[in-house]
Design a protein around this motif. Sequence first.
Motif, PDB file in Angstrom:
ATOM      1  N   MET A   1      14.627 -24.936 -14.788  1.00 57.32           N
ATOM      2  CA  MET A   1      13.456 -25.668 -15.207  1.00 57.32           C
ATOM      3  C   MET A   1      12.365 -24.655 -15.477  1.00 57.32           C
ATOM      4  SD  MET A   1      11.389 -28.271 -12.753  1.00 57.32           S
ATOM      5  CE  MET A   1      11.079 -27.404 -11.259  1.00 57.32           C
ATOM      6  N   ASN A   2      11.857 -24.609 -16.658  1.00 57.94           N
ATOM      7  CA  ASN A   2      10.777 -23.706 -17.028  1.00 57.94           C
ATOM      8  C   ASN A   2       9.448 -24.323 -16.679  1.00 57.94           C
ATOM      9  OD1 ASN A   2      12.302 -21.623 -18.118  1.00 57.94           O
ATOM     10  ND2 ASN A   2      12.389 -22.597 -20.117  1.00 57.94           N
TER      11      ASN A   2
ATOM     12  N   ILE B   1      14.998 -21.343  -9.356  1.00 57.01           N
ATOM     13  CA  ILE B   1      16.415 -21.215  -9.054  1.00 57.01           C
ATOM     14  C   ILE B   1      16.966 -22.455  -8.365  1.00 57.01           C
ATOM     15  CG2 ILE B   1      16.377 -18.710  -8.976  1.00 57.01           C
ATOM     16  CD1 ILE B   1      16.306 -18.908  -5.897  1.00 57.01           C
ATOM     17  N   GLY B   2      16.119 -23.272  -7.799  1.00 57.11           N
ATOM     18  CA  GLY B   2      16.571 -24.474  -7.115  1.00 57.11           C
ATOM     19  C   GLY B   2      17.024 -24.188  -5.692  1.00 57.11           C
TER      20      GLY B   2
ATOM     21  N   ILE C   1      15.037 -11.228  -6.163  1.00 56.32           N
ATOM     22  CA  ILE C   1      14.019 -11.297  -5.111  1.00 56.32           C
ATOM     23  C   ILE C   1      12.813 -12.090  -5.600  1.00 56.32           C
ATOM     24  CG2 ILE C   1      12.363  -9.946  -3.759  1.00 56.32           C
ATOM     25  CD1 ILE C   1      14.537  -7.713  -3.706  1.00 56.32           C
ATOM     26  N   ALA C   2      12.361 -11.799  -6.805  1.00 53.42           N
ATOM     27  CA  ALA C   2      11.205 -12.507  -7.367  1.00 53.42           C
ATOM     28  C   ALA C   2      11.506 -13.990  -7.532  1.00 53.42           C
ATOM     29  CB  ALA C   2      10.817 -11.894  -8.708  1.00 53.42           C
ATOM     30  N   ASP C   3      12.707 -14.320  -8.003  1.00 55.65           N
ATOM     31  CA  ASP C   3      13.081 -15.726  -8.172  1.00 55.65           C
ATOM     32  C   ASP C   3      13.129 -16.446  -6.830  1.00 55.65           C
ATOM     33  OD1 ASP C   3      13.265 -15.336 -10.898  1.00 55.65           O
ATOM     34  OD2 ASP C   3      15.461 -15.187 -10.909  1.00 55.65           O
ATOM     35  N   PHE C   4      13.695 -15.785  -5.828  1.00 53.68           N
ATOM     36  CA  PHE C   4      13.774 -16.380  -4.491  1.00 53.68           C
ATOM     37  C   PHE C   4      12.370 -16.610  -3.938  1.00 53.68           C
ATOM     38  CE2 PHE C   4      13.927 -16.089   0.104  1.00 53.68           C
ATOM     39  CZ  PHE C   4      14.898 -17.026   0.407  1.00 53.68           C
ATOM     40  N   GLU C   5      11.521 -15.590  -4.023  1.00 54.76           N
ATOM     41  CA  GLU C   5      10.158 -15.721  -3.497  1.00 54.76           C
ATOM     42  C   GLU C   5       9.361 -16.776  -4.254  1.00 54.76           C
ATOM     43  OE1 GLU C   5       8.822 -11.663  -3.574  1.00 54.76           O
ATOM     44  OE2 GLU C   5       9.718 -11.254  -1.609  1.00 54.76           O
ATOM     45  N   HIS C   6       9.592 -16.884  -5.552  1.00 53.44           N
ATOM     46  CA  HIS C   6       8.918 -17.924  -6.324  1.00 53.44           C
ATOM     47  C   HIS C   6       9.339 -19.308  -5.822  1.00 53.44           C
ATOM     48  CE1 HIS C   6       7.347 -20.368  -9.507  1.00 53.44           C
ATOM     49  NE2 HIS C   6       8.559 -20.831  -9.739  1.00 53.44           N
TER      50      HIS C   6
END
Length: 86
Positions: free
Chosen positions: A1-2, A13-14, A36-41
Amino acid sequence: MNSDKPGHDHDDIGCLEAIEAFYAYLDGELADPQAIADFEHHMSHCRSCFSRAEVERLLNRRMREAGTGKAPDELRSRVRRLLDEF
């Protein structure tokens, strides 16, 4: 999802993917900067995953602290006897 928010360059990432990356992240084993950035986001906006991460961090810290003590001699003897029986 953007996200349509300005300056936002992450796809979320869900929860499922966050859970799959969860322990690697907490153990410092998640090496890919984008992962890491995706997880933290995801953690920054998902209260469920954030809460779970906080509980796991606290549990890990408590286990490390508890692991520094020495078991009583009686317990050590009982464990040694049990291992000898194998």
